[in-house]
Design a protein around this motif. Structure first.
Motif, PDB file in Angstrom:
ATOM      1  N   SER A 545       0.858  -1.178   0.000  1.00 49.97           N
ATOM      2  CA  SER A 545       0.000   0.000   0.000  1.00 49.97           C
ATOM      3  C   SER A 545       0.895   1.230   0.000  1.00 49.97           C
ATOM      4  CB  SER A 545      -0.913   0.001   1.233  1.00 49.97           C
ATOM      5  OG  SER A 545      -0.131   0.017   2.402  1.00 49.97           O
ATOM      6  N   SER A 546       0.389   2.308  -0.577  1.00 53.29           N
ATOM      7  CA  SER A 546       1.240   3.497  -0.615  1.00 53.29           C
ATOM      8  C   SER A 546       0.524   4.671   0.029  1.00 53.29           C
ATOM      9  CB  SER A 546       1.639   3.823  -2.052  1.00 53.29           C
ATOM     10  OG  SER A 546       0.487   4.135  -2.798  1.00 53.29           O
ATOM     11  N   ASN A 547       1.308   5.574   0.549  1.00 51.87           N
ATOM     12  CA  ASN A 547       0.779   6.804   1.137  1.00 51.87           C
ATOM     13  C   ASN A 547       1.664   7.950   0.636  1.00 51.87           C
ATOM     14  OD1 ASN A 547      -0.333   8.804   2.657  1.00 51.87           O
ATOM     15  ND2 ASN A 547      -0.010   7.823   4.660  1.00 51.87           N
ATOM     16  N   PRO A 548       1.432   8.367  -0.614  1.00 57.76           N
ATOM     17  CA  PRO A 548       2.297   9.408  -1.171  1.00 57.76           C
ATOM     18  C   PRO A 548       1.880  10.799  -0.714  1.00 57.76           C
ATOM     19  CG  PRO A 548       0.786   8.593  -2.841  1.00 57.76           C
ATOM     20  CD  PRO A 548       0.444   7.875  -1.568  1.00 57.76           C
ATOM     21  N   GLY A 549       2.800  11.727  -0.750  1.00 56.65           N
ATOM     22  CA  GLY A 549       2.499  13.096  -0.364  1.00 56.65           C
ATOM     23  C   GLY A 549       3.505  14.028  -0.993  1.00 56.65           C
ATOM     24  N   THR A 550       3.288  15.318  -0.765  1.00 52.66           N
ATOM     25  CA  THR A 550       4.221  16.307  -1.311  1.00 52.66           C
ATOM     26  C   THR A 550       5.533  16.260  -0.536  1.00 52.66           C
ATOM     27  OG1 THR A 550       2.295  17.678  -1.701  1.00 52.66           O
ATOM     28  CG2 THR A 550       4.429  18.761  -1.901  1.00 52.66           C
ATOM     29  N   TRP A 551       5.437  16.042   0.771  1.00 52.49           N
ATOM     30  CA  TRP A 551       6.625  16.132   1.628  1.00 52.49           C
ATOM     31  C   TRP A 551       7.155  14.782   2.053  1.00 52.49           C
ATOM     32  CZ3 TRP A 551       8.498  20.567   0.827  1.00 52.49           C
ATOM     33  CH2 TRP A 551       7.641  21.631   0.549  1.00 52.49           C
ATOM     34  N   LYS A 552       6.265  13.834   2.170  1.00 53.58           N
ATOM     35  CA  LYS A 552       6.706  12.507   2.598  1.00 53.58           C
ATOM     36  C   LYS A 552       5.836  11.471   1.911  1.00 53.58           C
ATOM     37  CE  LYS A 552       7.454   9.773   6.759  1.00 53.58           C
ATOM     38  NZ  LYS A 552       7.566   9.831   8.218  1.00 53.58           N
ATOM     39  N   SER A 553       6.485  10.429   1.411  1.00 56.77           N
ATOM     40  CA  SER A 553       5.745   9.360   0.755  1.00 56.77           C
ATOM     41  C   SER A 553       6.235   8.029   1.287  1.00 56.77           C
ATOM     42  CB  SER A 553       5.987   9.386  -0.762  1.00 56.77           C
ATOM     43  OG  SER A 553       5.604  10.635  -1.283  1.00 56.77           O
ATOM     44  N   THR A 554       5.293   7.117   1.465  1.00 51.68           N
ATOM     45  CA  THR A 554       5.721   5.803   1.953  1.00 51.68           C
ATOM     46  C   THR A 554       5.044   4.680   1.181  1.00 51.68           C
ATOM     47  OG1 THR A 554       4.020   6.015   3.668  1.00 51.68           O
ATOM     48  CG2 THR A 554       6.286   6.427   4.348  1.00 51.68           C
ATOM     49  N   LEU A 555       5.756   3.585   1.138  1.00 48.35           N
ATOM     50  CA  LEU A 555       5.211   2.328   0.620  1.00 48.35           C
ATOM     51  C   LEU A 555       5.255   1.351   1.775  1.00 48.35           C
ATOM     52  CD1 LEU A 555       7.114   1.824  -2.762  1.00 48.35           C
ATOM     53  CD2 LEU A 555       4.653   2.171  -2.515  1.00 48.35           C
ATOM     54  N   LYS A 556       4.164   0.650   1.970  1.00 45.84           N
ATOM     55  CA  LYS A 556       4.148  -0.313   3.084  1.00 45.84           C
ATOM     56  C   LYS A 556       3.986  -1.717   2.508  1.00 45.84           C
ATOM     57  CE  LYS A 556       2.344   0.720   7.362  1.00 45.84           C
ATOM     58  NZ  LYS A 556       1.230   1.004   8.260  1.00 45.84           N
ATOM     59  N   LEU A 557       4.898  -2.601   2.891  1.00 46.93           N
ATOM     60  CA  LEU A 557       4.851  -3.982   2.415  1.00 46.93           C
ATOM     61  C   LEU A 557       4.589  -4.895   3.601  1.00 46.93           C
ATOM     62  CD1 LEU A 557       7.132  -2.306   0.697  1.00 46.93           C
ATOM     63  CD2 LEU A 557       7.655  -4.513  -0.229  1.00 46.93           C
ATOM     64  N   ASN A 558       3.495  -5.640   3.503  1.00 48.18           N
ATOM     65  CA  ASN A 558       3.159  -6.586   4.577  1.00 48.18           C
ATOM     66  C   ASN A 558       3.217  -7.999   4.053  1.00 48.18           C
ATOM     67  OD1 ASN A 558       2.393  -5.232   7.054  1.00 48.18           O
ATOM     68  ND2 ASN A 558       0.871  -4.221   5.759  1.00 48.18           N
ATOM     69  N   GLY A 559       3.891  -8.872   4.760  1.00 48.41           N
ATOM     70  CA  GLY A 559       3.954 -10.261   4.294  1.00 48.41           C
ATOM     71  C   GLY A 559       4.602 -11.152   5.329  1.00 48.41           C
ATOM     72  N   ASN A 560       5.016 -12.319   4.879  1.00 49.30           N
ATOM     73  CA  ASN A 560       5.680 -13.283   5.777  1.00 49.30           C
ATOM     74  C   ASN A 560       6.937 -13.821   5.110  1.00 49.30           C
ATOM     75  OD1 ASN A 560       3.647 -13.667   7.967  1.00 49.30           O
ATOM     76  ND2 ASN A 560       2.393 -14.207   6.201  1.00 49.30           N
ATOM     77  N   PHE A 561       7.985 -13.955   5.874  1.00 47.63           N
ATOM     78  CA  PHE A 561       9.137 -14.735   5.416  1.00 47.63           C
ATOM     79  C   PHE A 561       8.935 -16.148   5.956  1.00 47.63           C
ATOM     80  CE2 PHE A 561      11.261 -10.471   6.236  1.00 47.63           C
ATOM     81  CZ  PHE A 561      11.289 -10.087   4.906  1.00 47.63           C
ATOM     82  N   VAL A 562       9.077 -17.134   5.112  1.00 46.54           N
ATOM     83  CA  VAL A 562       8.909 -18.519   5.553  1.00 46.54           C
ATOM     84  C   VAL A 562      10.292 -19.159   5.633  1.00 46.54           C
ATOM     85  CG1 VAL A 562       7.739 -20.710   5.160  1.00 46.54           C
ATOM     86  CG2 VAL A 562       6.681 -18.569   4.399  1.00 46.54           C
ATOM     87  N   VAL A 563      10.694 -19.514   6.829  1.00 44.91           N
ATOM     88  CA  VAL A 563      12.075 -19.978   7.044  1.00 44.91           C
ATOM     89  C   VAL A 563      12.068 -21.263   7.874  1.00 44.91           C
ATOM     90  CG1 VAL A 563      12.858 -17.568   7.059  1.00 44.91           C
ATOM     91  CG2 VAL A 563      12.465 -18.725   9.226  1.00 44.91           C
ATOM     92  N   PRO A 564      13.169 -22.015   7.874  1.00 41.51           N
ATOM     93  CA  PRO A 564      13.242 -23.190   8.752  1.00 41.51           C
ATOM     94  C   PRO A 564      13.090 -22.767  10.213  1.00 41.51           C
ATOM     95  CG  PRO A 564      15.033 -23.209   7.160  1.00 41.51           C
ATOM     96  CD  PRO A 564      14.378 -21.868   7.051  1.00 41.51           C
ATOM     97  N   LYS A 565      12.352 -23.556  10.958  1.00 43.71           N
ATOM     98  CA  LYS A 565      12.059 -23.227  12.349  1.00 43.71           C
ATOM     99  C   LYS A 565      13.306 -23.321  13.223  1.00 43.71           C
ATOM    100  CE  LYS A 565       8.060 -24.150  15.122  1.00 43.71           C
ATOM    101  NZ  LYS A 565       6.820 -24.807  14.803  1.00 43.71           N
ATOM    102  N   ASN A 566      14.196 -24.260  12.855  1.00 45.34           N
ATOM    103  CA  ASN A 566      15.407 -24.470  13.652  1.00 45.34           C
ATOM    104  C   ASN A 566      16.457 -25.169  12.777  1.00 45.34           C
ATOM    105  OD1 ASN A 566      14.476 -27.125  13.475  1.00 45.34           O
ATOM    106  ND2 ASN A 566      13.382 -26.930  15.425  1.00 45.34           N
ATOM    107  N   GLN A 567      17.576 -25.494  13.374  1.00 40.53           N
ATOM    108  CA  GLN A 567      18.654 -26.096  12.587  1.00 40.53           C
ATOM    109  C   GLN A 567      18.252 -27.458  12.032  1.00 40.53           C
ATOM    110  OE1 GLN A 567      21.099 -24.807  11.229  1.00 40.53           O
ATOM    111  NE2 GLN A 567      22.088 -26.667  10.472  1.00 40.53           N
ATOM    112  N   HIS A 568      17.426 -28.174  12.782  1.00 37.98           N
ATOM    113  CA  HIS A 568      16.981 -29.488  12.311  1.00 37.98           C
ATOM    114  C   HIS A 568      16.210 -29.338  10.998  1.00 37.98           C
ATOM    115  CE1 HIS A 568      15.670 -33.618  12.402  1.00 37.98           C
ATOM    116  NE2 HIS A 568      14.412 -33.206  12.262  1.00 37.98           N
ATOM    117  N   GLU A 569      15.250 -28.423  10.973  1.00 37.99           N
ATOM    118  CA  GLU A 569      14.477 -28.196   9.741  1.00 37.99           C
ATOM    119  C   GLU A 569      15.383 -27.729   8.601  1.00 37.99           C
ATOM    120  OE1 GLU A 569       9.883 -27.129  10.961  1.00 37.99           O
ATOM    121  OE2 GLU A 569      10.977 -25.776   9.649  1.00 37.99           O
TER     122      GLU A 569
END
Ligand SMILES: [Zn+2]
Length: 882
Positions: A545-569
């Motif tokens: 999602s974005s929130n652009p403006g004249t003075w400040k603009s932002t992009l927001k990225l929401n998600g998940n990183f899927v990684v091994p739970k531990n060294q065994h995985e």
């Protein structure tokens, strides 16, 4: 060569480690009793209390009756204390913190009979390039340390340790450790010990420190010395101290070699060149508190002092002492048991609350005591002595959503970033709040130009609500998933973050990646597992999602990183842990930087996550900041190839510490990453180089043996696996990075950019709608019995040239103010520019970090010319106003 072995009795008192400071405090109380007895009875001639005053302070807290005794032993030169307050780390601790550490240590040591003027560093994990010049400014011209010097740098133990400005310390490297002399007590044969400590010495005076971690007093030292001397004809052991050793060394007519640069090699001992990312949560808090103390509280209290609100040195010292205890080498490293790390965290929390409350209190007090204070006005404070012209984001509490903002006569444009509606009526379960109780909390971004070291006022003129309060984003033509300013365009496309540098028309595709890999290491070090599985993430699962403006603009990225739970995985090649993230990418008008704010909730163990910044720079060196300057480091350590054959204790991976930034340059490009709390980087890539910032490491043990990067016995306690489940950091973590790409960014400019980015601008709105803008806003505050000016500015250092602002505070022993600047480069500067005082100056003069004043060289001009700077020189100015 006939030699004299200087036997030096001491203890190395780790403030805390796998035990807490409370646990070792009990032993400390009885230990110091023993030291006193040994010295008073003449069982020992001298004793060193580890060069740090915090333990003396702790002892005296419960033994106030021993003050006189300690004082006479110290004054007589028998008991050596100070110059540190705590045995600080030097690699991830700011320069001003090292200065406060020495100021407090020397002050309390001097009050107790005289602090030892020896740069004593028995155990810190590496020596900063800047230590010689820091010590020199405290009239310390000798140093003793253990870790970091390798034989490719120098093969002898005695040398001059030098900073680029020419500061010189006569130095002795206790290469065999501060504990080597325990053999004198425990082994009956003199010869092996003698051979060991004579190796690589060029002097006929040799140091033999007899002591160890939390070690008791060796009451039989004199007998043992006599026993050893019976076995020898040529060499002679004497009970001594470092003063005597150095005096004897200075009497020998010899030319000693000189060593410059940081000492960070693991040849004689472990150095833990990846401890900078252990317990990231602590590093983040430390960075925040240091920044607030140095760049907000001390300057704010200095200007308040000028306005008639007296500077509270003891209060600042209280916050500093909490912080400095956390700077002790183990404490700062994070290489502690969980219960110790909990105690450290508690100190951070206390220092955090105290420090933000100082800012809250003083900004409100000054704001409410202005001459013509009016409702809704916002007082904005610039705590830096330079003009700040930038976009700021502030929150207003207003009864309406339509309003104009004036800075003096000038009407300011602003972006509305967010609006929320609240009621200030008492909360009830069933009754709705009355309509009159509603107000709005409105977050706005606007450009301001603030005069240096002072405050200014914005007038908010309320208008009738036009109900046209659409956020800026909806007013503008919006390209989806794209934001831009005059320097960059940032676009998120198919989960990749692309950055276009408009100035050079260079596209940086996949500018940001997150790397997840296994970590078989411990609280001391990263170590790659035997079976690693390295993952690289774009943001392809993210909703944008974005929130652009004249003075400040932002992009927001929401998600998940899927990684091994531990060294065994990880070994199995499965990944079931979901790490939710929010990555906000921001651009501000007129600012040449891409701001990254990454929030994650770590749900995996035994891993390391890094942010990869795809700069693609063709270089073999990186530049990072140090306590008072910068350092250039090779991307690949020259010792990397043969470290095992040479018997080094650790793999010299190109993992390095930083305080605030790291940068890469080539002929065309320059990439700088500024961070708030991230303290570790590695430069990666074969030809085109990228920056890898270590976000955090999640590990489960204090120390483990036989690591790939660190063979042999475990660090910490060698005989026991100490579990540290808290260090898996299974919690929310925040990372703040700002990246500048472009043509050039020389050192002084990098520091200026950093301060603009990392030093927030305090403000206070005069209003009574919202009683919760800070914790104590709910309560009324007494204005000062006198009024303060409408706007204020004390000192203007906007016209300094190529030097870095370092500190603004009240002098510790005199009524004037201290300002400090340094030349960050290796080149001499002909003219560091000038600063202008806006209050009437009684006199000013150059002084040192120790802040000693002499009557000579006092000047009374309103303008202070900094004059020339030697390479990396630090200059401190004392100013007394009328
Ligand atoms: Zn230690």
């Amino acid at each position: 060569m006939k030699t004299k072995i200087h036997v030096i009795a001491h203890t190395h008192w780790d403030y805390e480690w796998y035990f807490t400071s409370s646990e070792s405090f009990i032993q400390l109380c009885y230990h110091v009793d023993e030291v006193i007895k040994a010295l008073e009875d003449g069982v020992l001639d001298y004793y060193m209390l580890d060069g740090q005053m915090s333990i003396v302070e702790d002892y005296l807290e419960v033994h106030p009756d021993k003050q006189q005794t300690l004082q006479s032993l110290i004054a007589a030169g028998k008991l050596k204390v100070g110059p540190w307050y705590t045995q600080s780390d030097q690699m991830i601790i700011r320069g001003e913190s090292l200065v406060r550490n020495l100021q407090l240590g020397i002050e309390s040591g001097d009050a107790l009979g005289g602090a030892d003027r020896l740069g004593y560093i028995p155990d810190a994990f590496g020596q900063s390039i800047d230590m010689p010049k820091i010590f020199s400014q405290f009239a310390i011209d000798k140093a003793v340390f253990w870790r970091g010097l390798s034989s490719d740098q120098l093969n002898t133990r005695e040398f001059y340790w030098q900073s680029e400005d020419g500061s010189n310390l006569l130095t002795y490297n206790i290469k065999d450790g501060y504990f080597v002399g325990v053999q004198l007590i425990e082994v009956d044969y003199a010869k092996p010990l003698l051979e060991q400590i004579k190796q690589n010495t060029t002097s006929s005076h040799i140091a033999l420190p007899v002591g160890g971690d939390q070690r008791y007093v060796d009451f039989n030292l004199k007998e043992r010395i006599a026993h050893y001397n019976e076995q020898l004809t040529d060499d002679h052991f004497i009970e001594s101290n470092y003063d005597h050793l150095f005096a004897a060394m200075e009497n020998e007519a010899r030319t000693l070699p000189t060593v410059q640069g940081e000492l960070l090699n693991a040849e004689v001992s472990k150095i833990h060149r990846s401890i900078y990312s252990s317990r990231y949560d602590h590093k983040y808090l430390n960075d925040k508190i240091e920044r607030r103390l140095i760049f907000q509280i001390e300057p704010l209290m200095s200007l308040a002092d000028q306005l008639g609100i007296p500077y509270k040195q003891a209060l600042i010292d209280k916050i500093w002492k909490l912080t400095l205890r956390n700077h002790a080498h183990d404490s700062a490293g994070g290489c502690n048991s969980d219960k110790t790390n909990q105690a450290i965290l508690q100190r951070f929390i206390e220092a955090d609350q105290l420090s933000y409350s100082v800012v809250d209190y003083l900004t409100r007090k000054i704001s409410e005591s202005r001459k013509n204070v009016k409702n809704n006005q916002v007082t904005i404070f610039n705590t830096l002595p330079i003009i700040r012209e930038q976009v700021i984001t502030i929150a207003l509490s207003l009864p309406v959503t339509s309003f104009s903002i004036y800075h003096g006569e000038q009407k300011l444009d602003y972006d509305i970033r967010n609006i929320t509606k609240h009621s200030n009526a008492p909360i009830r379960k069933t009754i709705d709040p009355a309509p009159a109780s509603y107000y709005y909390e409105i977050e706005i971004a606007l450009p301001v130009k603030l005069q240096p070291l002072g405050y200014e006022v914005l007038d908010i003129v309320l208008e009738e609500d036009r109900l046209e309060t659409v956020p800026a984003s909806e007013k503008q033509e919006v390209t989806p998933n794209t934001i831009e300013n005059e320097y960059y365009q940032v676009q998120v496309k198919n989960g990749s973050v692309h950055v276009l540098d408009k100035e050079s028309n260079t596209l940086y595709p996949d500018f940001l990646l997150v790397e997840d890999a296994g970590d078989d290491g411990d609280n001391y070090d990263y170590s790659q597992p035997e079976n690693d599985w390295k993952l690289q993430f774009k943001f392809d699962t993210a909703s944008v999602s974005s929130n652009p403006g004249t003075w400040k603009s932002t992009l927001k990225l929401n998600g998940n990183f899927v990684v091994p739970k531990n060294q065994h995985e990880r070994e199995q090649g499965t990944a079931t842990a979901l790490i939710p993230y929010t990555c906000t990418i921001g651009l501000e008008a007129h600012k040449q930087a891409v701001d990254i704010h990454l929030k994650i909730n770590n749900q995996a163990m035994d891993h390391r996550m890094r942010l990869l910044i795809n700069g693609g720079v063709n270089t073999e060196e990186s530049i990072a900041d140090t306590p008072f300057g910068t350092i250039s480091r090779p991307v690949t350590d020259p010792n990397f190839k043969h470290w095992q054959e040479k018997g080094w204790k650790e793999e010299p991976t190109g993992i390095y510490p930083m305080l605030s930034f790291v940068q890469l340059h080539d002929q065309q490009k320059s990439v700088t990453a500024f961070t708030k709390g991230i303290k570790e980087y590695e430069i990666i890539g074969s030809k085109e180089k990228d920056i890898a910032l270590t976000l955090f490491r999640a590990v489960g043990y204090l120390g483990k043996p036989d690591l790939k990067r660190r063979p042999g016995v475990a660090s910490g306690n060698q005989f026991k696996y100490i579990e540290t489940p808290d260090s898996q950091l299974l919690k929310s973590l925040t990372f703040k990075v700002s990246i500048r790409i472009g043509r050039t960014c020389h050192e002084a400019c990098a520091f200026a950019d950093y301060q603009k980015y990392a030093i927030s601008i305090p403000y206070y709105q005069q209003q009574s709608l919202n009683q919760f803008t800070n914790t104590l806003k709910y309560f009324v505050m007494q204005p000062l019995p006198f009024q303060v000016p409408e706007t204020y500015s004390l000192v203007d250092a906007t016209n300094v040239k190529q030097v870095v602002f370092s500190s603004c505070k009240k002098a510790r022993q005199s009524k004037g103010m201290i300002l400090r600047f340094f030349n960050p480069t290796n080149q001499a500067l002909e003219d560091g520019g000038e600063l202008t005082c806006k209050e009437n100056v009684r006199f000013w003069q150059f002084t040192t970090m120790e802040e000693k004043l002499d009557k000579s060289n006092q000047k009374s001009s309103q303008t202070i010319h900094l004059g020339s700077f030697k390479p990396k020189e630090v200059k401190t100015i004392y100013i007394e106003f009328k």
